[in-house]
Design an enzyme around this catalytic site. Structure first.
Site, mmCIF file in Angstrom:
data_model
loop_
_atom_site.group_PDB
_atom_site.id
_atom_site.type_symbol
_atom_site.label_atom_id
_atom_site.label_comp_id
_atom_site.label_asym_id
_atom_site.label_seq_id
_atom_site.Cartn_x
_atom_site.Cartn_y
_atom_site.Cartn_z
ATOM 1 N N GLU A 279 -6.392 -0.871 2.448
ATOM 2 C CA GLU A 279 -7.128 0.044 2.723
ATOM 3 C C GLU A 279 -8.595 0.057 2.426
ATOM 4 O O GLU A 279 -9.995 -0.125 1.460
ATOM 5 C CB GLU A 279 -7.311 1.332 1.846
ATOM 6 N N GLU B 85 2.002 3.680 1.753
ATOM 7 C CA GLU B 85 2.166 5.252 0.601
ATOM 8 C C GLU B 85 2.071 5.883 1.520
ATOM 9 O O GLU B 85 1.082 6.778 2.562
ATOM 10 C CB GLU B 85 0.433 4.611 0.182
HETATM 11 C C1 FCB Z 1 -5.033 4.745 -2.278
HETATM 12 C C2 FCB Z 1 -4.768 3.760 -2.383
HETATM 13 C C3 FCB Z 1 -3.823 3.904 -4.334
HETATM 14 C C4 FCB Z 1 -3.878 5.043 -4.777
HETATM 15 C C5 FCB Z 1 -3.928 6.041 -3.136
HETATM 16 C C6 FCB Z 1 -3.544 7.648 -4.563
HETATM 17 O O1 FCB Z 1 -6.119 5.014 -1.250
HETATM 18 O O2 FCB Z 1 -4.683 2.779 -2.306
HETATM 19 O O3 FCB Z 1 -3.759 2.515 -4.761
HETATM 20 O O4 FCB Z 1 -4.873 5.977 -5.724
HETATM 21 O O5 FCB Z 1 -4.808 6.253 -2.744
#
Ligand code: FCB
Length: 455
Positions: A166, A361
């Site tokens: 990110e 994620e």
């Molecule tokens: C993302 C991050 C991760 C976590 C999630 C909820 O932005 O990559 O580390 O904090 O959000």
């Protein structure tokens, strides 16, 4: 409900990040990162929480890997802490730091779990921040050197490498609106950081490939940007601007098209983009084998004169309104809209064809309805969130998107950055006083999904 099966070989796993779970911040030669400094700065993190101990994973990794095996995970995405490997960012490699990841990788492989390494999940060595951090071009070069040092030790066993997690957050939240470390508030610095992060990715990707890395990728938190009113031209312009700042500014150069003209023109109104040098875009366009997507919630915007905009999207102030999320919401206050994941996957597949995708994620923070003493944590909300998003991912697959896997965020409750420990994302509950792990209902549900390769 009909049964949904995922393609054969679909990768099921979970994700974490070093600073969020490891603890042991002063052990075996690790030096401070920007998150150590930031979390110790009063007022930056909820109730002054830090990652000093976190889930103590540094010492309990064997137990955690056993837990992963019990859940049937096929892959585990973790990040390597740069300040363990090159504590001052540039100098000698610290073998004791590498030893930890060596042990972790072996433990994973012993259990048949494929390690997916992220090289940078936000914990820049503080020593490098002192020299400008990601606003300094040299940081990109140091990142590639560090990446290579990790590959030299783990490359014989790790197949999949992702450079950055990110970069939007690192740049815009870290240097633009100050919500994340190092806490800078300067729109120009944020764009400078975007470029140097991308350059660092390109240099590292090239170095990793040359060293024999099999699969090289990057993880982006792309936004599913939607207009408040689908028929409004002003809203469409706002969508294009926000999409440019969060999606195309990364995707276009990464896939060889260079920075989009409209985005560059927007940046130039804020800062002279003299940090983009001839040849940089070629470096950034290093071939990608895999694109990781993190998805949590959609973004709805309207184009409105005088709109508040957001300092996380420099230049939107005064022209864009970010709509308040509409329920149901997670404990982060994020909107729950699984259809946004289908839209996002389809859009990326259509506009950037030929790039295999993986969800690196996805998950939700929900307060646990605890069940003290019963050994059971009922997180029905999380089960519903995950079920909805897996159905949405399956829909994209059914429509032809080349989606290779899904990694839930997160394996464990952990240090949720500026929110500290008050937000729980884990499918496994962590009691921070005893460090006891208890798989939640969602973990058992996920175990079943994995074993059936579907829902
Ligand atoms: C993302 C991050 C991760 C976590 C999630 C909820 O932005 O990559 O580390 O904090 O959000």
């Amino acid at each position: 409900m009909t049964e949904l099966r995922f393609p054969e070989g679909f990768v099921w796993g979970a994700a974490t990040a070093a600073y969020q779970i490891e603890g042991a911040v002063a052990e075996d030669g690790r030096a401070p990162s920007i998150w150590d400094t930031f979390s110790r700065t009063p007022g930056k993190v909820f109730q002054g929480h830090t990652g000093d101990v976190a889930c103590d994973h540094y010492h309990r990794y064997a137990e955690d890997v056993a837990l992963m095996a019990d859940l049937g995970l096929r892959a585990y995405r973790f990040s390597v802490a740069w300040p363990r490997i090159r504590p001052d960012g540039t100098g000698p490699v610290n073998p004791r730091g590498l030893d930890f990841y060596d042990r972790l990788v072996d433990a994973l492989l012993d259990r048949g779990i494929d390690p997916i390494v992220t090289l940078y999940h936000w914990d820049l060595p503080q020593a490098l921040e002192n020299q400008g951090g990601w606003t300094a071009r040299e940081t990109a070069e140091h990142f590639a050197d560090y990446a290579l040092a990790v590959h030299q030790r783990l490359g014989d066993r790790v197949r999949t490498w992702t450079t950055l997690n990110e970069p939007w957050c690192s740049a815009y939240l870290g240097y633009g609106n100050g919500v994340h470390a190092p806490g800078g508030r300067d729109a120009g610095a944020a764009f400078r950081a975007v470029h140097h992060l991308l350059l660092g990715h390109g240099l590292a990707a090239r170095a990793l490939r040359a060293a024999g890395a099999e699969v090289v990728g990057i993880t982006l938190n792309l936004a599913d940007v939607q207009p408040a009113d689908a028929g409004s031209a002003a809203d469409a312009a706002a969508v294009r601007l926000v999409d440019g700042l969060q999606n195309r500014i990364f995707l276009d150069p990464l896939t060889g098209a260079g920075y989009p003209d409209d985005v560059l023109a927007h940046v130039a109104r804020i800062v002279e983009p003299d940090f983009v040098r001839d040849g940089d875009e070629k470096v950034i366009a290093a071939p990608l084998d895999l694109l990781g997507l993190n998805y949590y919630a959609p973004t709805y915007v309207a184009g409105r004169a005088g709109g508040a905009g957001s300092s996380a999207y420099p230049g939107t102030e005064g022209g864009v309104e970010f709509l308040p999320p509409v329920g149901p919401l997670t404990d982060m206050g994020w909107m729950i809209e699984p259809a946004g994941l289908t839209r996002l996957l389809e859009r990326v597949a259509a506009d950037y064809p030929g790039l295999p995708l993986i969800i690196t994620e996805n998950g939700g923070a929900f307060p646990d309805r605890n069940t003290e003493g019963t050994g059971w944590v009922a997180d029905t909300d999380r089960v519903a969130y995950l079920d909805g998003h897996l159905r949405a991912a399956h829909e994209a697959v059914a429509r032809g998107v080349d989606l290779r896997g899904y990694l839930v965020w997160s394996l464990l409750d952990n240090f949720e950055w500026a929110e500290g420990y008050r937000k729980r994302f884990g499918i496994v509950h962590v009691d921070y006083l005893t460090q006891r792990r208890t798989p939640k209902e969602s973990a058992r549900w996920y175990q079943e999904v994995i074993s059936r390769n579907g829902l």
